[in-house]
Design a protein around this motif. Sequence first.
Motif, short mmCIF file in Angstrom:
data_model
loop_
_atom_site.label_atom_id
_atom_site.label_comp_id
_atom_site.label_asym_id
_atom_site.label_seq_id
_atom_site.Cartn_x
_atom_site.Cartn_y
_atom_site.Cartn_z
N LYS A 147 4.56 5.27 -12.57
CA LYS A 147 3.29 5.74 -12.04
C LYS A 147 2.15 5.66 -13.05
CE LYS A 147 5.52 8.93 -8.79
NZ LYS A 147 5.61 10.34 -8.33
N GLN A 199 -0.04 -1.77 -5.66
CA GLN A 199 -0.29 -0.77 -6.70
C GLN A 199 -1.78 -0.64 -7.03
OE1 GLN A 199 2.16 1.11 -7.78
NE2 GLN A 199 3.69 -0.04 -6.60
N THR A 249 -3.90 1.47 -6.26
CA THR A 249 -4.31 2.84 -6.59
C THR A 249 -4.03 3.17 -8.06
OG1 THR A 249 -2.14 3.64 -5.84
CG2 THR A 249 -3.95 3.68 -4.26
N ARG A 250 -3.24 2.32 -8.74
CA ARG A 250 -2.92 2.57 -10.15
C ARG A 250 -3.73 1.68 -11.08
NH1 ARG A 250 2.09 1.97 -12.44
NH2 ARG A 250 3.08 0.67 -10.87
N CYS A 260 -2.50 -3.96 0.62
CA CYS A 260 -3.51 -3.33 -0.21
C CYS A 260 -4.28 -2.29 0.60
CB CYS A 260 -4.48 -4.37 -0.76
SG CYS A 260 -5.71 -3.68 -1.89
N ARG A 284 -7.98 1.22 -1.89
CA ARG A 284 -8.33 2.48 -2.53
C ARG A 284 -8.01 2.33 -4.02
NH1 ARG A 284 -11.27 7.19 -2.67
NH2 ARG A 284 -10.14 8.78 -3.84
N PHE A 285 -9.06 2.42 -4.86
CA PHE A 285 -8.90 2.20 -6.29
C PHE A 285 -9.24 3.51 -7.01
CE2 PHE A 285 -10.44 -1.50 -4.02
CZ PHE A 285 -9.43 -2.42 -4.26
N SER A 286 -8.37 4.47 -6.86
CA SER A 286 -8.66 5.83 -7.30
C SER A 286 -8.69 5.98 -8.82
CB SER A 286 -7.63 6.80 -6.72
OG SER A 286 -6.31 6.39 -7.07
N LYS A 287 -8.13 5.03 -9.58
CA LYS A 287 -8.11 5.15 -11.05
C LYS A 287 -8.89 4.04 -11.74
CE LYS A 287 -3.69 7.59 -11.34
NZ LYS A 287 -2.33 7.61 -11.93
N ASP A 347 -14.59 1.62 -2.87
CA ASP A 347 -13.82 2.86 -2.94
C ASP A 347 -13.17 2.98 -4.31
OD1 ASP A 347 -12.65 5.22 -2.34
OD2 ASP A 347 -11.41 4.49 -0.69
N ALA A 348 -14.00 3.03 -5.36
CA ALA A 348 -13.54 3.19 -6.74
C ALA A 348 -14.38 4.28 -7.38
CB ALA A 348 -13.66 1.88 -7.51
#
Length: 526
Positions: free
Chosen positions: A191, A217, A219-220, A240, A243-246, A267-268
Motif C-alpha cells: 500500500k 493502483q 489511488t497510490r 482505473c 481518483r488520484f488521492s495521493k 480528481d487529484a
Amino acid sequence: MSLSLLTECVVAPTIHCQHCGRISGKMFPSYEPDQEHPYESLRNSYSPSPFEEKQISARIRERRQEMVHLDMEISRLKATVTGMELRRSTIENYVDRQQSLLAPVRKLPVEILCHIFSLSSSSSPIDVFSPNTFVRIVSQVCSYWRDVACSTPSLWSTISVQNIPASIGENPRMLRLVASYIETCVRRSSKSPLTLSFARDCHPRLLGAAQETIAHQATRWESISIPALLLSSILSRSLCGHRFSKLQCLEIDGTDYTGTGEIDLTDAPYLSSLTLCNVRRPTERLHLPWSQITFFESHSNRYGLGELGKLLGLMSNLQSFHFTGDHYEDPDNKYVQLPNLTKMVVNSHPLHAASLLQLLATPALTDLTLNATSALYQGHIEHFVVAFLQRSECELRSLSLRNISLNTLRGVDAMSSLADLDLNETPSVMQDLKVMTRDKNIAAFMPRLQALRFSYSGYLHTDTLIEVIRSRLVSQEEETPSDQFRLLQSASLQISQDLETKSLESLDLLVKETEGSLELVIKHIS
C-alpha cells in the motif's frame, strides 16, 4: 671389467602405520649404486655380454615392479590429500557460517534493517533494464536479506523504465518479462505510495498487461513522470477509478503525442508540482486542478505567449516557476499577475526571456535567476529586466545573472534588499564590479549583500575584484547606518586566471582581519 648400464641411488621409502604413525618397515629393498657411471657405457660402442644382458633384464623387472608399487602409493597419498582438502573445505565453510552468526549486523532488529534498506534504495530506484539496482543486489546477499527486502514495501514503490533497448519490440518474451516484473514490483509495494518514471520512448505496448496493474493502483500514485501517449493509454483502462488521492508531482512529456484525446486528472486533491515538456495546447488537452499548482516547470514548450499567459493565469497559487526553452511570439498576450510567486528561473534566448518578463508581474518575488543563453541582444533584455522589477515592486533576496549586466540594475529598489548575488559570465564585468564598491555615490546599492558568487572565464583585473570584497567588509557607519548595511560573509570566486601572489596575500589578509567571519573560496576554471 664389466660395466653396468643402470646405476642410480634410490632411497627406499618407508611404510608408516595408519593408526599410530610409527615406521613399520620399508616398501622395497635398497639398491647400491654401481661403481661406474651408467651414461659412459651409452656414449660408446659397448655391447653387453649375454651374462650382462640377463643382469640388466633382471634389474629392469625389479625397477618396473618398484614403479608399480610407487604408483599405488602415490594414488593412495593423492586420495588422502584430496580427502583432507575436502575435509578442510568443509570445516572452513562451517567456520564461516559460525562466524557469520557473530556478525554485528545480525543483532539489528528487522525494523532497523528495513529502514537502512529504504534509505539506501532512495538513491537507486528500481530500473527494469538495469541489473545493478539496490534491490536486486541486496536480494542476492542471502535468503534472509532477500526475505526482508521482499517484505519491505518501500523498496518496491519506486519504479523506473529507462534505457530501453532498441530491439525489445522484436522480442515478445522480453516484453512479457518486463510486464511481469512491473506487476511483481507493484504487488510487493503493498500500500506504499508509488513513484513511477517512464522514458520518453516508453510505448504502451512495452508495458502490455502491466498497464492494467498500474491503472488499478492510481489511488497510490504519488509522483509520476510519463509520456503523454502512455498516460492517455493507462487512463483509458476500465479498471482505473480516475481518483488520484495521493498524487503530488506530475511530469508529462508530449514529444511524440499526436492524439486528440484529453487527459483528465482533476480528481487529484494534493497535486502541487507540474512539469510539462513539449506539450501542445496544455490548457485544452489537460484537465488539472490548476489552482492547486505551486511549482511549475516548462521545458521546450514552443507555444505562444498567449497560451503561456493563459496557463500561468490558471495557477493562482503558483510559488515557483522554471522556464527553459523558447516560445512563439503572438499578439494575444495579456498581462499576468502572479501574486504568490516567490521564485522564478528563466533559461532562454534574450529576446524570448525579455518578452516573458514583459508579460509578468510578481510582487512577492524574492529569488530570481536569469540565464540568457546568448550574449547577443544584451541591451534589449536588460531594459525589460529593469522594467519587470520596477513593475513588480518586489524585494529580492537572491539574484543570479548570466550574460546580463548588473550595472543596469543600479537605482532599482528591488536591489536594496538583496542578500545573495551570483554573477556568471557578465558581459561588462568591470562595470559590474565597480558598482559593487561602496563609494559615496553608490553606498545604497545592495547594502544588505552577504554572499557573493562570481564566475568569469575572461581576463580580469583582480585588483578591482579584491577592492569589491574589501569594500564589503568595512562598515562606514557615518555613511550608512549599521542596521541597514550588512557585511559580506561568504565569497566564492571562479576565475580563469591565476591570482598573483600579492593578490592572494591581500585576500588572505582580508580573511584574517574578519577573524574568520568571511568564508572565501577561490577556484580555477578553464
